[in-house]
Design a protein around this motif. Sequence first.
Motif, short mmCIF file in Angstrom:
data_model
loop_
_atom_site.label_atom_id
_atom_site.label_comp_id
_atom_site.label_asym_id
_atom_site.label_seq_id
_atom_site.Cartn_x
_atom_site.Cartn_y
_atom_site.Cartn_z
N GLY A 25 1.24 -4.91 9.99
CA GLY A 25 0.63 -5.37 8.74
C GLY A 25 -0.43 -4.41 8.23
N ARG A 71 4.71 0.15 4.87
CA ARG A 71 4.63 -1.09 4.08
C ARG A 71 3.48 -2.00 4.50
N GLY A 72 2.52 -1.45 5.23
CA GLY A 72 1.32 -2.23 5.60
C GLY A 72 0.16 -1.91 4.67
N MET A 73 -1.05 -2.34 5.09
CA MET A 73 -2.24 -2.18 4.24
C MET A 73 -2.51 -0.71 3.88
N ALA A 94 -0.37 1.70 3.65
CA ALA A 94 0.62 2.12 2.65
C ALA A 94 0.21 1.60 1.27
N GLY A 95 -0.30 0.38 1.22
CA GLY A 95 -0.76 -0.21 -0.05
C GLY A 95 -1.90 0.58 -0.65
N ARG A 100 3.82 -4.53 -5.69
CA ARG A 100 4.02 -3.77 -4.43
C ARG A 100 2.67 -3.41 -3.81
N GLU A 158 1.01 -6.63 -2.47
CA GLU A 158 1.67 -7.21 -1.29
C GLU A 158 1.24 -6.47 -0.03
N MET A 159 1.10 -5.15 -0.14
CA MET A 159 0.74 -4.37 1.05
C MET A 159 -0.78 -4.34 1.27
N LYS A 160 -1.52 -4.04 0.23
CA LYS A 160 -2.96 -3.79 0.40
C LYS A 160 -3.75 -5.07 0.72
N ARG A 162 -0.79 -8.27 3.14
CA ARG A 162 -0.35 -8.21 4.54
C ARG A 162 -1.39 -8.80 5.50
#
Length: 300
Positions: free
Chosen positions: A149, A154-156, A158-159, A181, A184-186, A189
């Motif tokens: 996460g 695709r976790g924080m 990545a966000g 997008r 959802e990640m930043k 998660r």
Amino acid sequence: MVLDIQAEIKKFAIFFQSELEQYFPMPEGEEKRVVEAMRYSVLNGGKRIRPFLVAETAKLFDVLPEYAWRVGAALEMLHVYSLIHDDLPAMDNDDLRRGVPTCHKKFDDATAILAGDALLTYTFEILSHRSTHPDSSIRCKLVQLLAQGAGGFRGMVAGQMLDILAEQMPTQDNPENLIRRIEEMKTGRLLKYAIESGAILGNATTEEHNALMLYALKIGQTFQISDDILDVEGNQEIVGKTLNKDANQNKLTFVSLYGLDKAKEIARKLTDEAITALHIFGKRADTLSALAEFIITRNK
Ligand code: GRG
């Protein structure tokens, strides 16, 4: 009796402050400066929404509260690491966090980077300790999910990367998709983890797990939209961080894309959907429902 969620959250935050203090014994030697910086940033306020969510979700399944508090503490350490690094000059370059000078302003850049690093590793030390849960497979799952996460796939992290890149991207064909997008990640998660970890501690059934994941998705989106709304409408004294940054930095947000009214409408709809997702738990989920309402109406 109507639930006063604001009072509940405040009460929990006061209680949780003393929980968190136990994680920071002061070491000897000059190197204790990094622990001072960790302490400073973790113990300087904060709503403690993520630990509250872990505790409330775990309560649905009668989990021993001490387990949930340890998971909540680990998650708060990771959350604070992300705030410290986000405030650095190379990132968001902010002077104010939780109403006080940011870690790098109070200490210096190098110490703030190290304090963030140390909080991130401390997270996994806490989670993997036997006191977090006697079942090692549950502990392992908790570690794995949080690493995923918070990470770069695709976790924080990545966000955060996408958020930074988005500022320089040419006009988007589908800006809403991009915002979703990033959010959802930043933001999403870690909030999702708060709820999922409670479900894992409680051995939730697939149906319960799915219902909670839907709730998590909706409140994650609402949390980010309310953050964007606060950036425009909030009172800086209360919010405790520099406001009007999104407009000044030309950031793509729900508010910049749709305007305040429509953003509030979207947040309202998401909140209703979050509450509906909890129906299978009946009255046991009243606090989680109230929390969804708190997120949309919060002033900090
Ligand atoms: C630097 C790896 C890295 C990640 C940064 C946390 C973050 C990702 C950026 C901060 C900016 C931001 C708007 C993040 C969205 C999540 C969010 C709203 C964080 C603030 O959480 P609150 O409101 O803060 O729970 P408190 O202070 O109450 O804990």
